[in-house]
Design a protein around this motif. Structure first.
Motif, short mmCIF file in Angstrom:
data_model
loop_
_atom_site.label_atom_id
_atom_site.label_comp_id
_atom_site.label_asym_id
_atom_site.label_seq_id
_atom_site.Cartn_x
_atom_site.Cartn_y
_atom_site.Cartn_z
N ALA A 1 0.85 -1.20 0.00
CA ALA A 1 0.00 0.00 0.00
C ALA A 1 0.88 1.24 0.00
O ALA A 1 1.79 1.36 0.82
N ASN A 2 0.64 2.15 -0.93
CA ASN A 2 1.48 3.33 -1.00
C ASN A 2 0.70 4.64 -1.02
O ASN A 2 1.30 5.70 -1.03
N THR A 3 -0.61 4.58 -1.04
CA THR A 3 -1.39 5.81 -0.92
C THR A 3 -1.98 5.86 0.48
O THR A 3 -2.16 4.83 1.13
N GLN A 4 -2.28 7.06 0.92
CA GLN A 4 -2.86 7.19 2.26
C GLN A 4 -4.19 6.45 2.35
O GLN A 4 -4.47 5.80 3.35
N ALA A 5 -4.97 6.51 1.31
CA ALA A 5 -6.26 5.80 1.31
C ALA A 5 -6.07 4.30 1.45
O ALA A 5 -6.79 3.65 2.22
N ASP A 6 -5.08 3.75 0.74
CA ASP A 6 -4.81 2.31 0.85
C ASP A 6 -4.29 1.95 2.23
O ASP A 6 -4.66 0.92 2.81
N SER B 1 -5.29 13.48 6.80
CA SER B 1 -5.57 12.23 6.09
C SER B 1 -4.97 11.02 6.79
O SER B 1 -5.42 9.89 6.59
#
Length: 134
Positions: free
Chosen positions: A28-33, A96
């Motif tokens: 996971a590399n996005t904040q959402a992920d 976030s």
């Protein structure tokens, strides 16, 4: 678009969303992920907690007073866990990263509590009420 076709469009849309949800959390590399993965980890920890709690309640099935006290303690612990995590993560509120930090905190505290409940169940199984006092 005709209303009759809408269910097919929704099914296709939902089908496309599933692979994204199945993404490996290690990558996971996005904040959402990362937030989603932290939420999934918490759900797993919470499931283990609920299983340990249910096991301990079963061990105490013939002890109504202890079951009542366990329920009272568990409800108080849940409130404490959530308040503790709110306290620890207040600085990130509105950002976030906040959901990630809250879920990580809850996961950690929940895993500890699961171990405590499992230890209590082992004491009851061993008929060693003295070890419950530890």
């Amino acid at each position: 678009m005709m209303l009759k076709q809408l269910p097919h469009v929704l099914i296709i849309f939902l089908g496309l969303a599933v692979p994204a949800a199945a993404q490996d959390c290690a990558q996971a590399n996005t904040q959402a992920d990362m937030n989603r993965c932290a939420g999934e980890a918490f759900m797993q920890a919470d499931a283990a907690l609920n299983a340990a709690y249910a096991d301990l309640r079963r061990e105490l099935e013939n002890e109504a007073e202890r079951q009542t006290l366990l329920t009272k303690a568990q409800r108080a612990w849940l409130a404490l866990r959530d308040a503790e995590c709110d306290f620890k993560t207040v600085e990130s509120r509105g950002g976030s990263v906040h959901p990630l930090l809250v879920q990580q905190c809850r996961t950690e505290l929940t895993a500890r509590r699961t171990g405590e409940l499992q230890a209590h169940a082992a004491c009851v199984q061993a008929d060693n009420s003295a070890c419950l006092a530890r």
